[in-house]
Scaffold this active site. Sequence first.
Site, mmCIF file in Angstrom:
data_model
loop_
_atom_site.group_PDB
_atom_site.id
_atom_site.type_symbol
_atom_site.label_atom_id
_atom_site.label_comp_id
_atom_site.label_asym_id
_atom_site.label_seq_id
_atom_site.Cartn_x
_atom_site.Cartn_y
_atom_site.Cartn_z
ATOM 1 N N PRO A 105 1.702 3.928 12.003
ATOM 2 C CG PRO A 105 1.178 1.678 12.187
ATOM 3 C CD PRO A 105 0.717 2.959 11.550
ATOM 4 C CD GLU A 106 5.918 7.610 10.589
ATOM 5 O OE1 GLU A 106 6.767 7.159 9.805
ATOM 6 O OE2 GLU A 106 5.061 8.441 10.259
#
Length: 275
Positions: free
Chosen positions: A2-3
């Site tokens: 997840p960014e």
Amino acid sequence: MPELPEVEVSRQGLLPFLVGRQIVGAVVRTPSLRHPIPPGVAERLVGLRVETIARRGKYLLFDCASALGGGWLLLHLGMSGSLRLVAPKTPAAKHDHFDLSFGETVLRLRDPRRFGTLLWHEGSDIEHHPLLAVLGIEPLSAAFDGDWLYAATRRRHGPIKPLLMDNRLVVGIGNIYAAESLFLAGISPRRAANRIGLERCRILAGAICSTLQAAIAAGGSSVRDYVNSDGGAGCFQLSCAVYGRAGQPCPTCGRPVDMIRQSGRSTYYCARCQH
Ligand SMILES: [Zn+2]
């Protein structure tokens, strides 16, 4: 992994369901993720209300502080974490490590690789938490602009791309977003940071913001699915111009996209369009 855009979309997706709601139960099913989960955190959370959900870098910060006390729940999704809202009594699967119950809905953390973080901070002064105090500027904050970037890089002789990915300078610019922003700005990832002039720093700062905003907008359209399904966040991505496209034609000039290694990471760019 997840960014920042995925974490922000998670935050925005959870807000309407959880803000103002009282925590009626919490379950911890593992002693430790990246850090040990504080003993007693489940008991501490019960009865508190979620005032808001903030974000700092890739940390989700559940504000459970009020005039009566309380504190903050820090969540980081690590490499493989995801948050979902599930119905009460939904059986927990193997990697479902944490539940926060609000009565008719339950926030559930799944993290197969256990690189995530779940911590409790007693009191209201969350910005002084040691994990947050070391973080650089927020790229989507008003303070982040070309003038800031220019001033911050005058003594930095190294190449710009690894620097953009350094959380101590600016948070949340992952490999994809660094590559795409530099392409958009026409700046080579190999260029020394202090050899980028003020005008180009302004272009680059704008490119970073628009790249992140585009990813958030793309994810925002899937928020409904995210909160209602078991898919978790993270199933969205920009249609990339250069990232992951080594050997394929540059969308601007047609020259094959190059791939090099920088600080152990793959860097994609067009040697003709980016200087
Ligand atoms: Zn090109």
